[in-house]
Design a protein around this motif. Structure first.
Motif, mmCIF file in Angstrom:
data_model
loop_
_atom_site.group_PDB
_atom_site.id
_atom_site.type_symbol
_atom_site.label_atom_id
_atom_site.label_comp_id
_atom_site.label_asym_id
_atom_site.label_seq_id
_atom_site.Cartn_x
_atom_site.Cartn_y
_atom_site.Cartn_z
ATOM 1 N N TYR A 166 37.084 104.932 13.619
ATOM 2 C CA TYR A 166 35.616 105.471 14.300
ATOM 3 C C TYR A 166 35.042 104.411 15.391
ATOM 4 O O TYR A 166 35.585 103.256 15.479
ATOM 5 C CB TYR A 166 34.509 104.807 13.101
ATOM 6 N N TYR A 167 34.517 105.038 16.695
ATOM 7 C CA TYR A 167 34.461 104.493 17.735
ATOM 8 C C TYR A 167 33.347 105.031 18.290
ATOM 9 O O TYR A 167 33.069 106.390 18.239
ATOM 10 C CB TYR A 167 35.302 104.339 18.771
ATOM 11 N N LYS A 168 32.384 104.318 19.056
ATOM 12 C CA LYS A 168 31.284 104.760 19.964
ATOM 13 C C LYS A 168 30.872 104.128 21.247
ATOM 14 O O LYS A 168 31.025 102.759 21.107
ATOM 15 C CB LYS A 168 29.955 105.287 19.152
ATOM 16 N N SER A 217 25.956 106.345 13.694
ATOM 17 C CA SER A 217 27.195 107.113 13.684
ATOM 18 C C SER A 217 26.418 108.572 13.390
ATOM 19 O O SER A 217 26.901 109.436 14.146
ATOM 20 C CB SER A 217 28.000 106.557 12.469
ATOM 21 N N THR A 218 25.911 108.791 12.227
ATOM 22 C CA THR A 218 25.177 109.944 11.817
ATOM 23 C C THR A 218 23.948 109.829 11.868
ATOM 24 O O THR A 218 23.187 108.846 12.170
ATOM 25 C CB THR A 218 25.908 110.287 10.514
ATOM 26 N N GLN A 269 35.901 109.865 15.284
ATOM 27 C CA GLN A 269 36.598 109.096 14.282
ATOM 28 C C GLN A 269 37.699 109.999 13.387
ATOM 29 O O GLN A 269 37.691 111.431 13.616
ATOM 30 C CB GLN A 269 35.564 108.894 12.992
ATOM 31 N N THR A 328 30.320 114.042 9.012
ATOM 32 C CA THR A 328 30.146 114.146 10.424
ATOM 33 C C THR A 328 28.820 114.206 10.860
ATOM 34 O O THR A 328 27.653 113.683 10.196
ATOM 35 C CB THR A 328 30.611 115.891 10.639
ATOM 36 N N ASP A 366 38.896 114.852 11.394
ATOM 37 C CA ASP A 366 38.572 114.245 12.579
ATOM 38 C C ASP A 366 37.385 114.958 13.350
ATOM 39 O O ASP A 366 36.957 115.850 13.072
ATOM 40 C CB ASP A 366 39.772 114.752 13.418
ATOM 41 N N SER A 417 34.922 114.309 17.295
ATOM 42 C CA SER A 417 34.658 113.698 18.565
ATOM 43 C C SER A 417 33.544 114.365 19.161
ATOM 44 O O SER A 417 33.203 115.698 18.857
ATOM 45 C CB SER A 417 35.965 113.977 19.357
ATOM 46 N N ARG A 453 24.447 100.428 12.744
ATOM 47 C CA ARG A 453 25.384 101.434 13.336
ATOM 48 C C ARG A 453 24.676 102.975 13.651
ATOM 49 O O ARG A 453 23.639 103.057 12.910
ATOM 50 C CB ARG A 453 26.571 101.872 12.104
#
Length: 566
Positions: free
Chosen positions: A196-198, A82-83, A221, A102, A229, A231, A80
């Motif tokens: 969560y999406y990317k 994500s961060t 997410q 975040t 939230d 984006s 992943r």
């Protein structure tokens, strides 16, 4: 290879001789043979001059007498992304922790920036060797897209002197792919719990002397907690042009819009009661939250840059320039206490930043006293303007104007580093840097606290001395001693009284370590001991209020270790 080519040439010659003899025997005429080109299939592939590939980067960074690491993006892209904990979390000596889940993260190397839980400080953040920091030294991680990164260079402490960094933490440099290194077309998707999406798309290619790379990504997410939230949408591109075999120029374009709702912190009792609640839900009647409503951190950033590289016989010259335009909309806790002790507010921070910078870096190889020698010298001036407005926070929207500042920050860093090879295995490295920083604020909205204008200048010269020993072809030992320097940023200089009394952080760091690899194990180990004067630390005289002070003499000592085995 020579044997195979010789055999091929002999076979071709024998065949052609037979055909010639047959042609002359049958027709008594000379036969014109076609041209045959024999080439080596292992000739090096075309590559960029401005953007070295990861093999060249590892070879170059291993000339450093101290803690350094190259993070291959292919490694973290296996999982992943994500961060930035996913990106840098396994780099030795790097402490990084996401705030509220975040992309905004706390980043620290060797204890740098400990006083901050917002913005980054104490580390020089770069993309393709060009600073991402604002001119006052602070930075925001959402400015970087880890999906459009080929590899990451991590220089811990004064080992970043070759990029002009003077702070305790060092520097992190995100290197973008080019048309030579990236796939022609790529699609990447991620999905997970809590919405969560990317999605990432990229394309790259080479057309004659031009090469290009373009990537776009979108992600977001809902978050585990209420009011969490987020984006983000990003666009990154670079276009390179080879002027000739020894000169190349490359243009960079970056855009990011990042919207994050911040749930805030909870007490232990609130966490046990309901870990998904936000701070505003937990304390709707807290005096520190009067009129606060939602907290947010929204960033819009444009960045353009150019880097041009010239190569001569034994010299490489890099010239760069950049401009960044950033808007920050940051509703946060409204510090309007109904008491005589707090008269100012934070509320909504609404900032517009324009940052400019130039870079010039020269690398020259020669001989000194009959010994192999390499010298690096550079200069990096930066300048930034900030229009900073503060409002009351009314449910995440601007209320009444409470303050307005015009802030300017300027810096100049000049540095040189010399690498003298005393023997084929032992290298002596000496460096020197001069840094000068200025912070100036003009108060455009005079309140009951009076005129809060100020102007302060900070200067220091930083020497460095180190040794690098090649114990075996793949094993290195190193040691160094260096000075560090970190002036406060505008987040530290919140009042004129602080600006007049707050001093720049200074320190001396000692380091020893080793790195290497074998058939089964790779390692990167360093022990450091830093003695700081006037360390910038945060204190909370009142709940919800954080001030920065000089802590006097402090010590940072640590072990940085990374191991990988197959």
């Amino acid at each position: 290879m020579q044997f195979k080519i010789h055999m091929l040439c002999a076979a071709v010659a024998a065949t052609f001789t037979h055909q010639v003899c047959a042609a002359e025997t049958n027709n008594n005429e000379a036969l014109v043979l076609p041209v045959v080109n024999v080439t080596d299939q292992y000739l090096p592939a075309p590559s960029s001059i401005t953007q070295p590939d990861i093999k060249k980067a590892v070879k170059e960074i291993n000339k450093t007498a101290g803690g350094v690491t190259v993070v291959d993006a292919e490694q973290y892209r296996e999982g992943r992304v994500s961060t930035f904990t996913d990106t840098l979390g396994l780099a030795p000596g790097v402490f990084i922790q996401s705030r509220f889940g975040t992309e905004e993260s706390r980043l620290s190397i060797r204890g740098s920036g400990l006083q901050r839980n917002f913005h980054g400080l104490g580390i020089k953040l770069m993309q393709d060797g060009i600073p991402v920091n604002q001119a006052d030294g602070s930075f925001d991680f959402p400015s970087i897209d880890p999906l459009s990164t080929q590899y990451v260079e991590v220089f811990r402490g004064a080992n970043a002197l070759q990029y002009g960094a003077s702070n305790l933490g060092g520097a992190i440099n995100f290197i973008s792919p080019t048309g030579y290194t990236a796939p022609k077309f790529e699609v990447r998707t991620e999905a997970g719990s809590f919405g969560y999406y990317k999605l990432g798309l990229s394309t790259a290619g080479v057309v004659d002397a031009l090469d290009y790379y373009v990537s776009a990504s979108s992600g977001g997410q809902n978050g585990f907690r209420h009011n969490a939230d987020q984006s983000a949408q990003r666009l990154n591109a670079n276009l390179g042009y080879k002027i000739n075999d020894n000169a190349e120029t490359r243009f960079y374009l970056g855009y990011v819009t990042n919207d994050s709702d911040l749930p805030g912190q909870l007490t232990k009792a609130e966490l046990q009661q309901n870990p998904r609640q936000s701070q505003y839900q937990a304390n709707p009647f807290d005096p520190a939250l009067q009129g606060t409503g939602q907290w947010k951190r929204n960033i819009d950033l444009w960045r353009i840059a150019n880097k041009t590289t010239f190569k001569f016989d034994n010299t490489t010259l890099e010239l760069g320039a950049y401009y960044a335009n950033k808007d920050l909309y940051h509703p946060i806790v409204d510090l309007f206490y109904y008491s005589p002790f707090i008269t100012s507010t934070v509320g909504v921070i609404d900032q517009h930043n324009d940052d400019y910078g130039l870079t010039a870096r020269l690398k020259h190889q020669n001989t000194l006293f009959g010994l192999k020698n390499e010298i690096i010298a550079g200069i990096s001036p930066t300048y930034g303007e900030t229009d900073d407005k503060r409002f009351r926070n009314i449910q995440g929207q601007r209320g009444a104007l409470t303050n307005h500042y015009a802030q300017t920050a300027s810096n100049i860093e000049m540095y040189t580093e010399d690498r003298l090879s005393l023997t084929s295995d032992l290298t002596l490295i000496a460096g020197l840097q001069y840094a000068r920083s200025k912070r100036e604020t003009k108060d455009l909205f005079i309140t009951s606290t009076g005129d809060e204008s100020y102007s302060q200048t900070y200067t220091q010269t930083n020497p460095k001395l180190g040794v690098l020993y090649q114990l075996q072809p793949k094993i290195q030992l190193f040691a160094n001693v260096s000075r560090s320097f970190a002036p406060p940023d505008f987040g530290d200089l919140t009042t004129p009284a602080m600006a007049k009394t707050l001093k720049a952080q200074k320190g001396t760091t000692y380091e020893i370590g080793s790195r290497g690899n074998s058939q089964y194990v790779d390692w990167d180990v360093a022990v450091y001991h830093a003695r700081l004067q006037n360390e910038l630390l945060g204190v909370s005289p009142t709940p919800g209020v954080t001030d920065t002070i000089n802590a006097g003499n402090t010590i940072h000592t640590g072990l940085e270790m990374g191991l990988r085995w197959a």
